[in-house]
Design a protein around this motif. Structure first.
Motif, PDB file in Angstrom:
ATOM      1  N   LEU A 114      66.654  48.984  52.876  1.00  0.00           N
ATOM      2  CA  LEU A 114      67.148  48.061  51.861  1.00  0.00           C
ATOM      3  C   LEU A 114      66.163  47.970  50.691  1.00  0.00           C
ATOM      4  N   GLY A 115      64.878  47.859  51.016  1.00  0.00           N
ATOM      5  CA  GLY A 115      63.867  47.829  49.959  1.00  0.00           C
ATOM      6  C   GLY A 115      63.828  49.117  49.162  1.00  0.00           C
ATOM      7  N   TYR A 116      63.971  50.272  49.838  1.00  0.00           N
ATOM      8  CA  TYR A 116      63.966  51.553  49.132  1.00  0.00           C
ATOM      9  C   TYR A 116      65.156  51.644  48.169  1.00  0.00           C
ATOM     10  N   TRP A 117      66.315  51.160  48.616  1.00  0.00           N
ATOM     11  CA  TRP A 117      67.518  51.221  47.785  1.00  0.00           C
ATOM     12  C   TRP A 117      67.370  50.349  46.537  1.00  0.00           C
ATOM     13  N   VAL A 118      66.854  49.126  46.736  1.00  0.00           N
ATOM     14  CA  VAL A 118      66.671  48.225  45.600  1.00  0.00           C
ATOM     15  C   VAL A 118      65.628  48.778  44.628  1.00  0.00           C
ATOM     16  N   ALA A 119      64.568  49.395  45.155  1.00  0.00           N
ATOM     17  CA  ALA A 119      63.501  49.923  44.305  1.00  0.00           C
ATOM     18  C   ALA A 119      63.893  51.220  43.610  1.00  0.00           C
ATOM     19  N   GLY A 120      65.029  51.798  43.988  1.00  0.00           N
ATOM     20  CA  GLY A 120      65.469  53.026  43.338  1.00  0.00           C
ATOM     21  C   GLY A 120      64.879  54.285  43.925  1.00  0.00           C
ATOM     22  N   VAL A 121      64.386  54.223  45.169  1.00  0.00           N
ATOM     23  CA  VAL A 121      63.844  55.415  45.816  1.00  0.00           C
ATOM     24  C   VAL A 121      64.981  56.370  46.149  1.00  0.00           C
ATOM     25  N   ALA A 122      64.787  57.647  45.882  1.00  0.00           N
ATOM     26  CA  ALA A 122      65.792  58.644  46.234  1.00  0.00           C
ATOM     27  C   ALA A 122      65.936  58.740  47.757  1.00  0.00           C
ATOM     28  N   ALA A 123      67.174  58.943  48.218  1.00  0.00           N
ATOM     29  CA  ALA A 123      67.462  59.093  49.651  1.00  0.00           C
ATOM     30  C   ALA A 123      66.939  57.912  50.468  1.00  0.00           C
ATOM     31  N   PRO A 124      67.390  56.683  50.192  1.00  0.00           N
ATOM     32  CA  PRO A 124      66.849  55.522  50.908  1.00  0.00           C
ATOM     33  C   PRO A 124      67.168  55.516  52.403  1.00  0.00           C
ATOM     34  N   VAL A 125      68.356  56.017  52.779  1.00  0.00           N
ATOM     35  CA  VAL A 125      68.701  56.038  54.204  1.00  0.00           C
ATOM     36  C   VAL A 125      67.801  57.007  54.955  1.00  0.00           C
ATOM     37  N   LEU A 126      67.544  58.164  54.351  1.00  0.00           N
ATOM     38  CA  LEU A 126      66.655  59.141  54.988  1.00  0.00           C
ATOM     39  C   LEU A 126      65.275  58.538  55.204  1.00  0.00           C
ATOM     40  N   TRP A 127      64.733  57.885  54.166  1.00  0.00           N
ATOM     41  CA  TRP A 127      63.419  57.274  54.311  1.00  0.00           C
ATOM     42  C   TRP A 127      63.451  56.093  55.275  1.00  0.00           C
ATOM     43  N   GLY A 128      64.579  55.390  55.343  1.00  0.00           N
ATOM     44  CA  GLY A 128      64.693  54.304  56.317  1.00  0.00           C
ATOM     45  C   GLY A 128      64.660  54.814  57.750  1.00  0.00           C
ATOM     46  N   VAL A 129      65.342  55.940  57.997  1.00  0.00           N
ATOM     47  CA  VAL A 129      65.317  56.547  59.333  1.00  0.00           C
ATOM     48  C   VAL A 129      63.903  57.023  59.667  1.00  0.00           C
ATOM     49  N   ILE A 130      63.233  57.635  58.688  1.00  0.00           N
ATOM     50  CA  ILE A 130      61.850  58.081  58.911  1.00  0.00           C
ATOM     51  C   ILE A 130      60.952  56.886  59.224  1.00  0.00           C
ATOM     52  N   THR A 131      61.149  55.779  58.496  1.00  0.00           N
ATOM     53  CA  THR A 131      60.362  54.575  58.749  1.00  0.00           C
ATOM     54  C   THR A 131      60.601  54.051  60.157  1.00  0.00           C
ATOM     55  N   ALA A 132      61.867  54.037  60.598  1.00  0.00           N
ATOM     56  CA  ALA A 132      62.176  53.551  61.948  1.00  0.00           C
ATOM     57  C   ALA A 132      61.524  54.430  63.008  1.00  0.00           C
ATOM     58  N   LEU A 133      61.560  55.751  62.809  1.00  0.00           N
ATOM     59  CA  LEU A 133      60.956  56.658  63.784  1.00  0.00           C
ATOM     60  C   LEU A 133      59.445  56.483  63.829  1.00  0.00           C
ATOM     61  N   VAL A 134      58.828  56.386  62.652  1.00  0.00           N
ATOM     62  CA  VAL A 134      57.376  56.202  62.606  1.00  0.00           C
ATOM     63  C   VAL A 134      56.993  54.845  63.195  1.00  0.00           C
ATOM     64  N   ALA A 135      57.838  53.823  62.975  1.00  0.00           N
ATOM     65  CA  ALA A 135      57.532  52.474  63.441  1.00  0.00           C
ATOM     66  C   ALA A 135      57.610  52.337  64.955  1.00  0.00           C
ATOM     67  N   LEU A 136      58.115  53.354  65.656  1.00  0.00           N
ATOM     68  CA  LEU A 136      58.070  53.309  67.117  1.00  0.00           C
ATOM     69  C   LEU A 136      56.631  53.232  67.610  1.00  0.00           C
ATOM     70  N   ILE A 137      55.709  53.765  66.814  1.00  0.00           N
ATOM     71  CA  ILE A 137      54.282  53.633  67.111  1.00  0.00           C
ATOM     72  C   ILE A 137      53.788  52.397  66.373  1.00  0.00           C
ATOM     73  N   PRO A 138      53.356  51.370  67.078  1.00  0.00           N
ATOM     74  CA  PRO A 138      52.982  50.117  66.419  1.00  0.00           C
ATOM     75  C   PRO A 138      51.957  50.310  65.307  1.00  0.00           C
ATOM     76  N   PHE A 139      52.175  49.590  64.206  1.00  0.00           N
ATOM     77  CA  PHE A 139      51.263  49.503  63.069  1.00  0.00           C
ATOM     78  C   PHE A 139      51.180  50.785  62.250  1.00  0.00           C
ATOM     79  N   VAL A 140      52.050  51.763  62.491  1.00  0.00           N
ATOM     80  CA  VAL A 140      52.021  52.999  61.712  1.00  0.00           C
ATOM     81  C   VAL A 140      53.091  52.996  60.622  1.00  0.00           C
TER      82      VAL A 140
END
Length: 352
Positions: free
Chosen positions: A230-256
């Motif tokens: 949601l933040g990526y979309w509002v900020a105008g980042v290209a491919a916000p869903v892709l980056w959101g999925v990457i964030t979720a995968l990375v966030a499986l490791i706490p604090f990363v």
């Protein structure tokens, strides 16, 4: 006069060898399906309170109750996956086209605002060195396959490539709902027979830890990914869903997880989008990281009574040793170890 084979020690040795042989072959036969069965067990345990409520309302209709719960769990998993995959396909195509452009024409010029950053001259020099070697950039992108849209879509559509395993997990999930109470009772009886009364504590520790990992790691990672997208979309980042999925995968490791949104904030800042960069950074620091830094430790450490550091190490070690299923297996093994340690401490204190 009894022979050597008739002695109690020999009989025990033969019986033990027979059990090792039988259970070893059983494990070998089931080994291709262990991951699917483990996922079915995790889903069944995480949703068991809902099954019990439904079972009380549909008293005497255990098969119908198990079928309805299986359909509900599958729907809860498939609908978001289908939506995310459909959105992801477009983002992946756009990202792949951009990477192909970079591979063909080289890296774009670095925004001049970067030089005003602390250490900006050094960053600009490093960027210029890489920019001067387009062949090296192409080689790195080609090695990762990032210019192949079909390959990226195949990676994003991992669920589709594992339909058979998913179907097996769903099939097993139905029977776990249907016979789960009886199976758990049998496991408790056998464990108590071999380990004594402490077995109940070990089983309880595993159950609490698995549920805490489900809600404290998986769901919080999904929440972080959704909020970040949601933040990526509002900020105008290209491919916000892709980056959101990457964030979720990375966030499986706490604090990363912050690595992703901090990197994107810096990227926006380098492009001269200072307001969007500041907004995304504040959104990540005040909203996305709040889920990671506050809710996750409370959800995990509270019910498990295990130091969050051990859970964190269990997640990392489990992923390294067992793959994705190690996300649950690692903390569960540490939970059993902590339960055994505490039991020993109680015995030592009581003997003093």
């Amino acid at each position: 006069m009894p022979t050597d084979i008739d002695s109690p020690l020999a009989r025990r040795a033969v019986a033990f060898a027979f059990l090792v042989f039988i259970f070893g072959l059983t494990f070998w036969v089931l080994s291709p399906f262990l991951a699917a069965l483990a996922w079915a067990g995790i889903l069944a345990y995480a949703t068991w309170p809902l099954y019990q409520r439904l079972s009380r309302r549909l008293a005497g209709r255990d098969t119908l109750c198990a079928l309805l719960m299986t359909i509900a769990v599958v729907t809860m998993l498939l609908l978001p996956m289908i939506w995310v995959t459909s959105m992801l396909a477009g983002d992946v195509s756009a990202a792949s086209a951009q990477l192909r452009l970079v591979a063909t024409e080289g890296l774009p010029p670095l925004p001049p605002g970067v030089r005003s950053w602390p250490g900006g001259d050094w960053l600009a020099a490093q960027y210029a060195r890489i920019q001067a070697d387009p062949a090296w950039v192409r080689a790195q992108i080609d090695a990762l396959g990032l210019t192949d849209a079909q390959r990226l879509k195949a990676v994003a559509g991992g669920v589709g490539r594992n339909v058979a395993k998913f179907a097996l997990a769903v099939f097993a999930l139905f029977f776990l709902f249907r016979h789960g109470a009886s199976l758990l009772s049998q496991v408790r009886r056998v464990a108590t027979r071999w380990l004594g009364g402490a077995a109940r504590g070990y089983i309880h520790a595993v159950g609490v830890t698995v549920r805490a990992v489900v809600f404290g790691i998986v769901l919080t990672a999904l929440a972080q990914g959704a909020l970040a997208a949601l933040g990526y979309w509002v900020a105008g980042v290209a491919a916000p869903v892709l980056w959101g999925v990457i964030t979720a995968l990375v966030a499986l490791i706490p604090f990363v997880g912050p690595v992703v949104w901090i990197g994107l904030s810096l990227s926006l800042l380098a492009q001269g989008e200072s307001q969007a960069a500041l907004g995304l950074f504040l959104w990540g620091a005040l909203v996305v990281s709040w889920v990671d830094n506050l809710i996750r430790p409370l959800v995990i450490s509270g019910p498990t009574r295990i130091p969050f550091l051990l859970v964190f190490l269990g997640v990392l070690g489990g992923l390294q040793a067992f793959g994705l299923i190690g996300l649950f297996l690692g903390p569960a093994l540490l939970a059993i170890s902590v339960a055994i340690w505490r039991e020993w401490l109680v015995r030592v204190e009581s003997s003093v």
